[in-house]
Design a protein around this motif. Sequence first.
Motif, short mmCIF file in Angstrom:
data_model
loop_
_atom_site.label_atom_id
_atom_site.label_comp_id
_atom_site.label_asym_id
_atom_site.label_seq_id
_atom_site.Cartn_x
_atom_site.Cartn_y
_atom_site.Cartn_z
N LYS A 125 129.12 -16.36 81.33
CA LYS A 125 128.71 -14.68 81.62
C LYS A 125 129.68 -14.03 82.22
CE LYS A 125 124.64 -13.96 78.58
NZ LYS A 125 123.08 -13.04 78.70
N LEU A 158 133.81 -15.37 81.39
CA LEU A 158 134.49 -15.79 79.84
C LEU A 158 133.39 -15.28 79.38
CD1 LEU A 158 136.32 -17.43 78.94
CD2 LEU A 158 134.99 -18.65 78.02
N PRO A 159 132.96 -13.41 79.36
CA PRO A 159 131.95 -12.76 77.97
C PRO A 159 132.67 -12.90 77.43
CG PRO A 159 133.08 -11.10 79.87
CD PRO A 159 133.91 -12.47 80.28
N VAL A 160 132.62 -13.76 76.27
CA VAL A 160 133.22 -14.07 74.79
C VAL A 160 131.95 -14.80 74.51
CG1 VAL A 160 135.79 -13.63 75.06
CG2 VAL A 160 134.81 -15.67 75.03
N ARG A 161 131.99 -14.14 73.20
CA ARG A 161 131.06 -15.23 72.27
C ARG A 161 131.66 -16.54 71.44
NH1 ARG A 161 127.08 -11.54 71.20
NH2 ARG A 161 127.47 -9.80 70.66
N VAL A 175 131.12 -18.12 68.55
CA VAL A 175 132.16 -17.46 67.32
C VAL A 175 133.38 -18.01 67.25
CG1 VAL A 175 132.81 -15.13 66.41
CG2 VAL A 175 130.95 -15.43 67.20
N MET A 227 150.23 6.61 72.86
CA MET A 227 149.68 6.43 71.16
C MET A 227 148.37 4.88 71.03
SD MET A 227 152.44 6.89 67.60
CE MET A 227 153.49 7.74 68.54
N LEU A 234 145.86 6.00 73.54
CA LEU A 234 145.12 6.62 72.65
C LEU A 234 143.50 5.98 72.30
CD1 LEU A 234 147.36 9.73 71.32
CD2 LEU A 234 145.61 10.03 74.03
N ILE A 235 144.69 4.61 71.32
CA ILE A 235 143.31 4.21 70.42
C ILE A 235 142.04 3.74 71.24
CG2 ILE A 235 143.23 1.77 69.38
CD1 ILE A 235 145.75 2.20 68.77
N VAL A 279 141.10 0.71 73.43
CA VAL A 279 140.66 -0.20 73.22
C VAL A 279 139.55 -0.77 74.78
CG1 VAL A 279 141.40 -3.08 73.36
CG2 VAL A 279 142.33 -0.92 71.79
N MET A 302 136.58 0.66 74.87
CA MET A 302 135.71 0.05 73.80
C MET A 302 134.76 -1.29 74.12
SD MET A 302 137.60 0.33 70.12
CE MET A 302 138.84 1.55 69.49
N ILE A 303 135.63 -2.81 74.75
CA ILE A 303 135.60 -3.62 75.62
C ILE A 303 134.70 -2.91 77.18
CG2 ILE A 303 136.53 -5.49 76.88
CD1 ILE A 303 138.43 -5.10 75.64
N LEU A 356 130.35 -3.13 76.03
CA LEU A 356 129.74 -3.87 76.33
C LEU A 356 130.29 -4.68 77.37
CD1 LEU A 356 131.35 -4.97 72.51
CD2 LEU A 356 128.85 -4.18 73.40
N SER A 357 131.16 -4.65 78.29
CA SER A 357 131.25 -5.52 79.25
C SER A 357 132.49 -4.86 80.31
CB SER A 357 132.10 -7.04 78.89
OG SER A 357 132.23 -7.54 80.08
N LEU A 388 134.86 -7.85 81.85
CA LEU A 388 136.12 -8.19 80.80
C LEU A 388 137.15 -7.05 80.60
CD1 LEU A 388 136.95 -10.48 78.97
CD2 LEU A 388 136.46 -8.95 77.12
#
Lengths: 52, 303
Positions: B157, B160-163, B166, B237, B240-241, B243, B246-247, B250-251, B254
């Motif tokens: 975890k 590599l904190p990714v599923r 999935v 730009m 400004l999104i 990313v 957002m990460i 959660l982590s 990461l």
Amino acid sequence: MARKYQRANRMNWLMPVLFALPLLCLAGAALLLWGDQLRDLINIAVKLAVIS
Amino acid sequence: MKKIRMPGKLAHVLAFVLALLLTLTLTMTCLTWQVNRVLTDADMHRAVYLDSRVTDAQMARIQARVEEIAREHPFQVETVMDIVNEDAVKAFNSEANAWWMGLMQPDPVLEAPAFDASDVEAAVREDAVFLENTPSTHYRTVARDDIAYEVGVAVNKAVLPVRADVLSIVMPKVLEKIDLPVYMGYLAMAPWACLGVSAVLALLLVLVMIRRLSKAGLYIGAAMMASALCVAGLGVMLYLIGVTGMIAELSMLLALQVSLLTKQIALQAGVYVAAALILGGGLIALHQADMNRLGKARRSIDA
């Protein structure tokens, strides 16, 4: 006449802005129109892929 | 009197269109180059995952989890941390990086790597605190299932904190629909293709402005500076999104890696922007000097 010519010549420095504007306006408009959807899409992908 | 040769109106219209296209291709050169680096540049990723801030954060997270496990099933934390040391975590980082980068190559390994915690189990079974506090009939199961397995999950975890499950489900479907390695090949060629088209457009500009080459310099320089403005603007730009934010929700681990990666890309894109501004500005300045010289010559003739 000479002063008018010199002023017109100095305007050449604004040409980069003129060339950059179409692309930046397009990207800006896309961000304004679809920015929220894009953010949501990325957010869903991040939530699906990342373990908290 | 020698006549001053100047390009006509049609030449200027053509040059304007060519310079607009040159702006686009130069911008695409920089963007595809950076996307290519994110997906294929192993050295850049190595610099990120071997960064001491990343390792320290991962070690702190692992140590916290090991201490938590040690409170539930007593053992000396050092026994485990001597095995799950910085070198082992860095080696696993390298394995994880090779795995996800390999997903886009032919014959990818879909199953994510897992940290091998068998050494942890063996060490814990010889730990004095563990032997004192665990019933002898449970040595093996507690050491294997409650300690070594959980330590392995903690390292997985942290690194590599990714599923990965999935990804294991999604990737075969993606690979069925898209020949990813072929597209990766195209992507690797894209910056060179864009650069080649840019060179052709610059050559056409020189041909269109053959009567006065400094004018070709003006259009090429303006396109270079414009592409620098576009790259900088698009970078803002993308920032400004948000990313990374957002990460980070959660982590944090990461997000730290993504933020370091973003800095590396921003640094190289910044070098491109600076170089394009200086070179483009230089070409425009040459044109201005040429035009000022001509203006002076004209004025002296008029006088």
